[in-house]
Design a protein around this motif. Structure first.
Motif, short mmCIF file in Angstrom:
data_model
loop_
_atom_site.label_atom_id
_atom_site.label_comp_id
_atom_site.label_asym_id
_atom_site.label_seq_id
_atom_site.Cartn_x
_atom_site.Cartn_y
_atom_site.Cartn_z
N GLU A 31 83.88 22.11 116.67
CA GLU A 31 85.15 22.81 116.57
C GLU A 31 85.62 23.30 117.93
OE1 GLU A 31 84.57 24.48 111.99
OE2 GLU A 31 84.06 25.75 113.70
N ASP A 37 81.46 31.63 102.61
CA ASP A 37 82.26 30.77 103.47
C ASP A 37 81.38 30.20 104.58
OD1 ASP A 37 84.65 31.38 102.08
OD2 ASP A 37 84.84 33.24 103.22
N GLY A 38 81.92 29.20 105.28
CA GLY A 38 81.22 28.65 106.44
C GLY A 38 80.03 27.80 106.03
N THR A 49 81.82 25.01 104.13
CA THR A 49 82.80 24.25 104.91
C THR A 49 82.64 22.76 104.67
OG1 THR A 49 82.93 25.93 106.65
CG2 THR A 49 83.59 23.69 107.25
N THR A 70 88.68 35.49 110.36
CA THR A 70 88.97 34.59 109.25
C THR A 70 88.95 33.14 109.72
OG1 THR A 70 91.36 34.57 109.61
CG2 THR A 70 90.47 36.37 108.25
N ASP A 71 88.88 32.25 108.76
CA ASP A 71 88.89 30.83 109.10
C ASP A 71 90.20 30.44 109.77
OD1 ASP A 71 87.36 28.38 108.93
OD2 ASP A 71 88.86 27.66 107.51
N GLU A 72 91.27 31.10 109.39
CA GLU A 72 92.58 30.80 109.99
C GLU A 72 92.64 31.26 111.45
OE1 GLU A 72 92.14 32.27 107.03
OE2 GLU A 72 92.64 30.47 105.86
N LEU A 95 90.04 31.36 113.54
CA LEU A 95 88.99 30.76 114.36
C LEU A 95 89.49 29.79 115.43
CD1 LEU A 95 85.97 31.02 114.71
CD2 LEU A 95 85.64 29.30 112.93
N ASP A 99 88.20 19.75 111.34
CA ASP A 99 89.53 19.93 110.76
C ASP A 99 90.60 19.83 111.84
OD1 ASP A 99 91.91 21.68 109.76
OD2 ASP A 99 90.68 21.36 107.97
N ARG A 147 84.05 21.96 101.09
CA ARG A 147 85.51 22.05 101.04
C ARG A 147 86.16 20.90 101.82
NH1 ARG A 147 88.43 26.18 99.47
NH2 ARG A 147 86.70 27.65 99.71
N SER A 148 85.63 20.60 102.99
CA SER A 148 86.22 19.56 103.84
C SER A 148 86.04 18.18 103.22
CB SER A 148 85.60 19.59 105.23
OG SER A 148 85.81 20.84 105.85
#
Length: 366
Positions: free
Chosen positions: A286, A15-16, A20, A257-259, A261, A167, A23-24
């Motif tokens: 971010e 991840d990351g 990122t 987690t990403d959620e 952050l 995001d 995915r984005s």
């Protein structure tokens, strides 16, 4: 219809960072694919689809495999792609009529001492070939573009700058909205935040050395929260941090987690980013989108991402880092102004724009 492929295998492994980005970008294309026929090529280990609106194929070849360039070429051949985009630097030998790569940074050329021997061999052996083999290169910042031109002699006409987006989840949140995350992660009411892999390039030692000096002036300074995961040479970093003897002021959080952050950014007083080198610096963006003020190195891509927001310093000057921390923690009028500037600055970075830049590059190669 023209066939465009995007390599998304890395998402099955980490991840990351580059994941990122992949995915984005995929989500932005999913929201507006336009006239192109885009297919994501994921690894067979991936448990979930990346996005529901784009075609997706599974591949066997793992990323960063010694036979990857040949094996991936063979797997892609039946798909008869017009363009294949490799977001993780290294393209296959073949696999499409034209190839696009994304270069996120050239850390391994600037600071080879901060990589393991295996990582140095992998990147140094392949990056020069990859950049000259590719038909076009997407660079995530003007700084990364300049590095490609200076260090690898890539002509400017072959490079397009494609900044990251941020995001929409990263936005100002109320204390009440952040409270569940604060409780779950056992976070204090106020803290200095660092987000990034625990590795020497991030200069966590420089940050904590400056923080120790700050404690001599401000014994009640909020603690430092280190959000990330172990990276290259982590044990060496841990040893150096232990020698500072300020463990009670440091909170390690490796399970964010990403959620969670966005809340972690919102709860912080300031984001500290003292890296020696970054190709872009997504945590800066971010944090700014959440209204959290950054203080960061005056090197590589950070100045172009930050603009007139926050404070910049020489990452090798611990006194300068300490002074930036002091200002961010004590000058409330300056801080409130910077919070508003941060939100405004971050709003100019969108993944839709990043996807549109990639789309124009794909189209130019058809």
């Amino acid at each position: 219809m023209n066939k465009i492929g995007i390599d998304a295998r890395l998402l099955a492994y980490r991840d990351g960072g580059i994941s990122t980005y992949i995915r984005s970008l995929a989500q932005a294309f999913s929201d507006d694919e336009g006239p192109l026929n885009i297919t994501l090529f994921a690894h067979r280990k991936a448990a979930e689809r990346i996005t529901p609106n784009l075609a997706e194929k599974k591949l066997i070849t793992p990323p960063h495999n010694r036979f990857e360039q040949i094996a991936l070429s063979i797997e892609l051949l039946p798909h008869q792609l017009d363009v294949f985009h490799s977001p993780d630097f290294i393209p296959p030998l073949r696999g499409a009529k034209r190839h696009v790569i994304t270069v996120h940074d050239l850390t391994f050329l600037h600071y080879p001492q901060y990589l393991t021997a295996n990582a140095r061999r992998y990147y140094n052996d392949k990056i020069d070939w990859a950049c000259h083999h590719a038909d076009h290169i997407l660079a995530v910042s003007s700084s990364a573009r300049d590095d490609l031109m200076t260090l690898l002699n890539i002509p400017e006409s072959k490079i397009t700058v494609q900044p990251h987006g941020v995001d929409p989840r990263f936005r100002p949140l109320s204390k009440e909205a952040c409270h569940p995350v604060q409780e779950a992660l056992h976070l204090p009411d106020d803290y200095i935040l660092h987000v990034g892999t625990y590795e020497p390039r991030k200069n966590i030692i420089g940050l904590l050395t400056a923080y120790k000096a700050l404690l001599a002036q401000m014994p009640d300074a909020p603690p430092v929260v280190l959000v990330g995961r172990p990276g290259w040479l982590f044990e060496e970093t841990q040893t150096q941090i232990a020698a500072l003897d300020i463990d009670e002021h440091i909170l390690w959080r490796m399970n964010v987690t990403d959620e969670q952050l966005p809340a972690v950014y919102n709860l912080a007083r300031v984001l500290a980013a003292p890296s020696f080198y970054e190709g872009f610096g997504l945590p800066l963006l971010e944090a700014m989108a959440c209204g959290t003020v950054p203080i960061a190195s005056d090197r590589s891509a950070f100045p172009e991402v930050m603009g007139d927001v926050g404070l910049r310093f020489d990452p090798e000057d611990s006194d300068a880092i300490a002074e930036a921390l002091r200002i961010a923690l004590t000058d409330d009028a300056w801080y409130q102004d910077m919070c508003q500037r941060a939100i405004q600055r971050a709003s100019s970075y969108t993944w839709a724009n990043s996807a549109e830049i990639a789309r124009r590059v794909y189209t130019s190669l058809l």
